[in-house]
Write an enzyme that holds these catalytic residues in place. Structure first.
Site, PDB file in Angstrom:
ATOM      1  N   HIS A 165       1.244  -1.223   0.249  1.00  0.00           N
ATOM      2  CA  HIS A 165      -0.031   0.409   0.663  1.00  0.00           C
ATOM      3  C   HIS A 165       1.195   1.175  -0.092  1.00  0.00           C
ATOM      4  O   HIS A 165       0.508   2.441   0.424  1.00  0.00           O
ATOM      5  CB  HIS A 165      -1.140   0.226   1.173  1.00  0.00           C
ATOM      6  CG  HIS A 165      -1.884  -1.153   0.920  1.00  0.00           C
ATOM      7  ND1 HIS A 165      -3.313  -1.057   0.650  1.00  0.00           N
ATOM      8  CD2 HIS A 165      -1.851  -2.391   1.727  1.00  0.00           C
ATOM      9  CE1 HIS A 165      -4.260  -1.831   0.385  1.00  0.00           C
ATOM     10  NE2 HIS A 165      -3.372  -2.737   1.023  1.00  0.00           N
ATOM     11  N   ASP A 372       3.454   9.084  -0.604  1.00  0.00           N
ATOM     12  CA  ASP A 372       2.421   7.793  -0.276  1.00  0.00           C
ATOM     13  C   ASP A 372       2.409   7.759  -1.427  1.00  0.00           C
ATOM     14  O   ASP A 372       2.252   7.841  -2.504  1.00  0.00           O
ATOM     15  CB  ASP A 372       1.419   9.521  -0.770  1.00  0.00           C
ATOM     16  CG  ASP A 372       0.292   9.073   0.527  1.00  0.00           C
ATOM     17  OD1 ASP A 372       0.246   8.160   1.146  1.00  0.00           O
ATOM     18  OD2 ASP A 372      -0.627  10.075   0.897  1.00  0.00           O
TER      19      ASP A 372
HETATM   20  P1  ADQ Z   1      -3.234   5.829   4.583  1.00  0.00           P
HETATM   21  O1  ADQ Z   1      -1.976   6.469   4.864  1.00  0.00           O
HETATM   22  O2  ADQ Z   1      -4.295   5.827   5.712  1.00  0.00           O
HETATM   23  O3  ADQ Z   1      -3.260   4.631   3.279  1.00  0.00           O
HETATM   24  P2  ADQ Z   1      -5.117   7.336   2.408  1.00  0.00           P
HETATM   25  O4  ADQ Z   1      -5.348   6.646   1.018  1.00  0.00           O
HETATM   26  O5  ADQ Z   1      -4.618   8.606   2.014  1.00  0.00           O
HETATM   27  O6  ADQ Z   1      -3.635   7.388   3.304  1.00  0.00           O
HETATM   28  O7  ADQ Z   1      -6.545   7.126   3.147  1.00  0.00           O
HETATM   29  C1  ADQ Z   1      -6.288   7.415   4.516  1.00  0.00           C
HETATM   30  C2  ADQ Z   1      -8.085   7.421   4.696  1.00  0.00           C
HETATM   31  O8  ADQ Z   1      -8.194   8.329   6.043  1.00  0.00           O
HETATM   32  C3  ADQ Z   1      -9.530   8.097   3.529  1.00  0.00           C
HETATM   33  O9  ADQ Z   1      -9.636   6.855   2.756  1.00  0.00           O
HETATM   34  C4  ADQ Z   1      -9.845   8.713   4.702  1.00  0.00           C
HETATM   35  O10 ADQ Z   1     -10.926   9.563   4.385  1.00  0.00           O
HETATM   36  C5  ADQ Z   1      -9.428   8.388   6.136  1.00  0.00           C
HETATM   37  N1  ADQ Z   1      -9.719   9.432   6.870  1.00  0.00           N
HETATM   38  C6  ADQ Z   1      -8.671  10.591   6.597  1.00  0.00           C
HETATM   39  N2  ADQ Z   1      -8.466  11.731   8.049  1.00  0.00           N
HETATM   40  C7  ADQ Z   1     -10.108  10.984   8.509  1.00  0.00           C
HETATM   41  C8  ADQ Z   1     -10.812  11.314   9.777  1.00  0.00           C
HETATM   42  N3  ADQ Z   1     -10.172  12.517  10.188  1.00  0.00           N
HETATM   43  N4  ADQ Z   1     -11.688  11.141   9.458  1.00  0.00           N
HETATM   44  C9  ADQ Z   1     -11.989   9.996   9.505  1.00  0.00           C
HETATM   45  N5  ADQ Z   1     -11.598   9.244   8.317  1.00  0.00           N
HETATM   46  C10 ADQ Z   1     -10.045  10.277   7.774  1.00  0.00           C
HETATM   47  C11 ADQ Z   1      -2.173   3.241   2.802  1.00  0.00           C
HETATM   48  C12 ADQ Z   1      -1.219   4.195   2.098  1.00  0.00           C
HETATM   49  C13 ADQ Z   1      -1.760   5.246   0.956  1.00  0.00           C
HETATM   50  C14 ADQ Z   1      -2.808   4.349   0.310  1.00  0.00           C
HETATM   51  C15 ADQ Z   1      -3.507   3.616   0.796  1.00  0.00           C
HETATM   52  C16 ADQ Z   1      -4.437   2.647   0.307  1.00  0.00           C
HETATM   53  O11 ADQ Z   1      -0.463   4.836   2.776  1.00  0.00           O
HETATM   54  O12 ADQ Z   1      -1.098   5.800   0.714  1.00  0.00           O
HETATM   55  O13 ADQ Z   1      -3.837   4.950  -1.231  1.00  0.00           O
HETATM   56  O14 ADQ Z   1      -2.916   2.659   2.687  1.00  0.00           O
HETATM   57  O15 ADQ Z   1      -3.936   1.620  -0.192  1.00  0.00           O
END
Ligand code: ADQ
Length: 464
Positions: A165, A372
């Site tokens: 991921h 990311d």
């Molecule tokens: P993450 O680093 O967790 O994932 P990301 O893809 O940005 O990051 O997803 C974050 C998720 O958390 C989103 O669905 C968002 O809606 C949710 N979120 C963020 N802040 C929130 C809040 N305050 N309340 C509720 N929900 C919140 C890892 C990798 C990424 C990759 C994903 C999937 O780091 O690059 O895209 O896995 O493979």
């Protein structure tokens, strides 16, 4: 709902739901984060079992039917010492920064590698006990890179996949790891290794060429009479479900409330898990720069920064939280007027409804990580904008930048030009906004998470 014949066994460190039971009442709380956001809808549709580490308040039992879930949950109970060594000591303190290319922060020497080994073995045991021959194993992420080979040792004929991921760095960075050969051997137990970008898959293959003797040909490794294939499989979101949410009457009412609260100011939005890879201080600095150089900015623009707590026990994360708190306080102190603050700062997990109301209310979304794997907030913002309005300002160092062509791309390290890009987004002509958002939405639809999972599982089943 029709089920495919081969059961899908997903294995990840963090599970999709936390079960909380107190004073006779039970509650299932969905974890925030990209992995869960992507895989939960896939398992809801397809069924199967999700193996993950037991959280403090989860049940002890092995497989738990949760009333609202169309799949089973299985838990691995880790001892506190193992949890700390494996999760904090190796996964968070070494593997996470290293794979993101944050080399100077890594303390490899002290890392408790034996915990990582033990815990990977425990996950393997639970995955084996909740599955039968013919089931498909789909291991997730950098916490569990030894599981494919450990599973293979017990089930030589199984189909095993692993998905990364986060980014995969070039050999010079990966080679810092004292356990680089063990990790590569662990992963080569799989049949299919998935990455968001072709670039990450190439880096992985370069590491295999540099640190092992196995031949690499056309995107695959010849490994002990088996072929291990790498694929670029960019993850997405459940677009249809989320688009429907974005036009739900309750959500639209909340959009009005948010806009009303901000007065007649344009809204800039940041939504992140608290993490140093997400570039939050740099973003705040860019916003401050904008306030400083545009005389009317404080009367016209407001930033809403939503941040979900993450890895709160780890020092690097609590230090970052302190830094962000300080910066927000400082900027607000400097640029607020009575009754009007420039940064609205929400440090908590929001419901999906509340999150989508914010996306829908925002004139500009700032997704500016320093590095990311993909970044699903960028996708979610586009899915929410069924009105073809709003501008996405996106870091060129997010995997999403390689796919989401309608975004305004920025280098988040360059505070001055990020400030200019935000200003450009805020003052963009309506026709250009529409054109960009349409292109963005088309791409987000193409990258739908169900298609991602179907494509991956087809590859895992051997193209059948
Ligand atoms: P993450 O680093 O967790 O994932 P990301 O893809 O940005 O990051 O997803 C974050 C998720 O958390 C989103 O669905 C968002 O809606 C949710 N979120 C963020 N802040 C929130 C809040 N305050 N309340 C509720 N929900 C919140 C890892 C990798 C990424 C990759 C994903 C999937 O780091 O690059 O895209 O896995 O493979």
């Amino acid at each position: 709902m029709a089920r495919k014949s081969r059961k899908l066994v997903v294995v990840s460190n963090r599970g999709p739901y936390r079960h909380e039971a107190s004073r006779g009442r039970e509650r299932w709380v969905r974890a925030a984060g990209g992995l869960v956001a992507a895989l939960d809808p896939v398992l809801q549709r397809r069924g199967g079992v999700w193996v993950s580490a037991k959280q403090a308040k989860d049940f002890d039992s092995v497989t738990i039917p949760a009333p609202h879930l169309d799949y089973d949950l299985a838990h691995v109970s880790l001892k506190r010492g193992d949890q700390r060594g494996f999760y904090e000591g190796v996964s968070n303190a070494v593997l996470w920064p290293l794979l993101h290319g944050f080399e100077p922060t890594i303390q490899v020497g002290e890392a408790p590698w034996s915990s990582y080994l033990d815990v990977n073995q425990q996950f393997t045991d639970t995955a084996l006990s909740t599955s039968g021959p013919g089931d498909l194993f789909w291991i997730q992420d950098y916490h569990l890179m030894l599981v494919p080979a450990l599973l293979r040792a017990k089930r030589p004929k199984a189909r095993i996949g692993w998905f990364c991921h986060i980014p995969w760095p070039p050999p010079d960075t990966f080679g810092i790891l004292p356990w680089r050969e063990e990790i590569l051997e662990g992963l080569l137990g799989a049949d299919v290794l998935g990455f968001h970008l072709p670039e990450y898959a190439d880096h992985f293959l370069q590491c295999v060429e540099r640190f092992t003797t196995y031949p690499v040909t056309r995107g695959a490794v010849d490994y002990r009479n088996r072929k291990v294939t790498t694929i670029a499989a960019p993850i997405g979101i459940p677009v249809e479900e989320l688009q429907a949410l974005a036009i739900d009457p309750d959500v639209l009412r909340e959009v009005e409330r948010i806009k009303h609260t901000m007065g007649n100011r344009q809204i800039i939005l940041g939504v992140d898990r608290l993490d140093y890879t997400k570039g939050i201080p740099d973003r705040l600095a860019a916003f401050e720069r904008l306030l400083k150089k545009e005389k009317t900015a404080r009367a016209r623009y407001a930033l809403i920064q939503v941040m979900v707590p993450s890895r709160t026990d780890v020092k690097a994360y609590s230090d970052l939280k302190d830094e962000i708190d300080r910066m927000v306080g400082d900027i607000n102190g400097r640029y607020a007027d009575t009754g009007r603050v420039p940064i609205h700062y929400l440090y908590r997990n929001l419901s999906q409804r509340a999150l989508f109301a914010h996306y829908r209310a925002a004139d500009v979304a700032l997704v500016t990580p320093l590095r990311d794997g993909m970044n699903l907030v960028a996708h979610e913002y586009a899915a929410a904008r069924t009105d073809d309005d709003g501008v996405l300002v996106l870091s060129e160092f997010a995997g999403a930048a390689k796919y989401l062509k309608g975004a305004v791309l920025v280098n988040p390290y360059d505070v001055e030009s990020t400030a200019s890009a935000i200003h450009r987004a805020l003052t963009m002509r309506q026709s250009e906004k529409k054109e960009r958002m349409r292109a963005l939405r088309a791409e987000v639809m193409r990258l739908d998470v169900h298609r991602w999972a179907d494509d991956y599982i087809r590859a895992l089943e051997g193209g059948t």
